[in-house]
Design a protein around this motif. Sequence first.
Motif, PDB file in Angstrom:
ATOM      1  N   PRO A  52       0.827  -1.210   0.000  1.00 51.47           N
ATOM      2  CA  PRO A  52       0.000   0.000   0.000  1.00 51.47           C
ATOM      3  C   PRO A  52       0.860   1.257   0.000  1.00 51.47           C
ATOM      4  O   PRO A  52       1.951   1.281   0.576  1.00 51.47           O
ATOM      5  N   GLY A  53       0.340   2.307  -0.630  1.00 47.61           N
ATOM      6  CA  GLY A  53       1.098   3.535  -0.743  1.00 47.61           C
ATOM      7  C   GLY A  53       0.201   4.754  -0.749  1.00 47.61           C
ATOM      8  O   GLY A  53      -1.022   4.639  -0.910  1.00 47.61           O
ATOM      9  N   VAL A  54       0.829   5.909  -0.589  1.00 47.97           N
ATOM     10  CA  VAL A  54       0.075   7.163  -0.545  1.00 47.97           C
ATOM     11  C   VAL A  54       0.779   8.192  -1.421  1.00 47.97           C
ATOM     12  O   VAL A  54       1.989   8.121  -1.649  1.00 47.97           O
ATOM     13  N   THR A  55       0.018   9.147  -1.892  1.00 50.90           N
ATOM     14  CA  THR A  55       0.581  10.285  -2.605  1.00 50.90           C
ATOM     15  C   THR A  55       0.931  11.374  -1.597  1.00 50.90           C
ATOM     16  O   THR A  55       0.513  11.318  -0.439  1.00 50.90           O
ATOM     17  N   PRO A  56       1.674  12.410  -1.997  1.00 50.12           N
ATOM     18  CA  PRO A  56       1.834  13.583  -1.127  1.00 50.12           C
ATOM     19  C   PRO A  56       0.485  14.260  -0.886  1.00 50.12           C
ATOM     20  O   PRO A  56      -0.490  14.037  -1.602  1.00 50.12           O
ATOM     21  N   TRP A  57       0.460  15.111   0.118  1.00 53.95           N
ATOM     22  CA  TRP A  57      -0.739  15.881   0.439  1.00 53.95           C
ATOM     23  C   TRP A  57      -0.847  17.077  -0.496  1.00 53.95           C
ATOM     24  O   TRP A  57       0.114  17.817  -0.686  1.00 53.95           O
TER      25      TRP A  57
END
Length: 644
Positions: free
Chosen positions: A257-262
Amino acid sequence: MKRVLVLCSLLFSLMAHAQNNISVSGPDGNLEVEVSVNEGKVLYNVSYKGKTFVENSPLGLKTNAGDFTSGLSFVESSEGEVEKEYTQDRIKRSEISYKANTLKYTLKNKAGKKISVVFRVSNNDIAFRYELPVWEKTRACVVEREITGFRFPGFTTTFLSPMMKPMTGFARTAPSYESGYDPDAAMSENNAEGGYVFPGLFHIGERGWVLVSETGVRSLYTASHLSSYTNGVYTVDYPSPGQNNGFGSTGAQLGLPGVTPWRTITVGETLKPIVETTIPFDVVDPLYEPSEDYKYGRGTWSWIIWQDPSMNYDDQVKYIDLAAALNFEYILIDAWWDREIGYEKTEELVRYARSKGVDVFLWYNSNGTANDAFMTPLNKMNTSVSRKEEMKWLKKVGVKGLKVDFFGGDKQETMRLYEDILSDANDYGLMIIFHGATLPRGWERMFPNFVGSEAVLASEMLVFVQDTREKEAFYASLHPFIRNSVASMEFGGVILNKYLNKGNREGQKRITTDGFQLATSILFQNPVQMFALTPNNLTDVPGFEIDFIKKVPTTWDETLYIDGYPGKYSVLARRHKEKWYVAGVNAEDDAKKLKLSLPMLAGKTVTIYNDNKDKETYMEKIKVSRKGTLQLTVQSKGGFVLTQ
């Protein structure tokens, strides 16, 4: 029967639409975000006190493992709260209390793969990002592009800085976030081919202001910027393929799982929330512990006024002595020191500086393969092996920090280099300033040894370009509301020479007043500031100005918006411990009369540094009224400072 079926169908449609339309507000209820799915596309809008600031705008991204820009359907949503109190010693405020309401909005595409958009909404700030889970056996993907957009009302005007064309400028080092601004421009006029850098400021008429930026960018993602104004919307745009000499992906390689910057949006009826926001730091956390108790402060550097010929042992001794005379903590020894002074003699300089109570920053070229920047030291920061070998020597001889230059790009490859330099430097107790660089995106909190970036049309361009000298006050009146609002800004200013050269008799004449220059020491926030003073200033500048510079702090416990309009004038108040400083500059062609509200100074006698009608700077004691009001006049291209 047919009417019943039609009625049921309409009712089901309305229920589905109601389920899809989810809103979340800030703790005080004024700022609201609404998210919905319409014909397979995700939209959001932003209102403040019932007035629209961002109209229905697209959300979504495309990866090589799935498309999340269309054909989407709503799955579920959940709401919550987040509270966070933290201290931070290198930003506009030292004690921060952050409260926000959260919304996690989950969707799936036609293939059944899920993605979530997570919002945090505080009283004046919105931060949102995408969260990507593991998709069956897929644990890695490439995010190819985003359609995240910002659609503003048609009457909105903009304050934007164009993204520089890659592999242009000096030694093909662009982009380096060193373009100017077109103030109060209609959105239809913003057609820069490469888009615009973060942050972008938008004036929503009488409703107020919006500042758009991003934070939390590190080696795990690419940095982004705003596209040109196309089909009524600005979108998040990834780096141009031409950056970094064409090497590296324009997208982001992401583990799942991963996230983008805000992505961040700050909203206010006035500019107060824009100036005072801490959202770039509220939603990120430190990545590692500091190896030392890093010390911040002011420094001298010869290169800015005396230029390349000053890279010799004797001139550096003069600047070390200048730093000692000014009670400054640092000297920056700039490019060519390794060639013109040499490593052995540089060690002597470091020892001499420390005997005077002054510590040393050294300049380095980040380059090895990305551009044609040739200044030395070269090929010392671009690989792990050479970097660690060099930093081992730096620690041994007692150097305290580095200024690393000439990055020129926002691709993930370059973000990884930034992080590697910072992480390795911390292992050796070294602070880092970046020059010829990108915008810091939450780095003051993420990296404990990061102490500033240029990423602005800074003091060196005052030396080189007449147009920049003529617009110095104009740009200074913009930075507190835009560039310096979201990150530290190492400008390298406070120039007290009348002419921007070693002779100080003719040539590049400074247009702004001494009062203006003193004011920028407060207006421009950076925990380590290299001021552009010269040894002759100790005798050719009024003593009270030198006394002020000897005591001016570079870290702040509180920052307040007082007055101003970007491109015209700006007034801020900053507090260091118990002492308040109020500073302002005037970019307009005529003197400006101001009536300031300064409740923190109510009834107190303060010292004012200001300019008279002849543009000569003076110092005197004045008293603020018991109501905390003060009237004063700021000269054209001039400035003032009030201190307790």
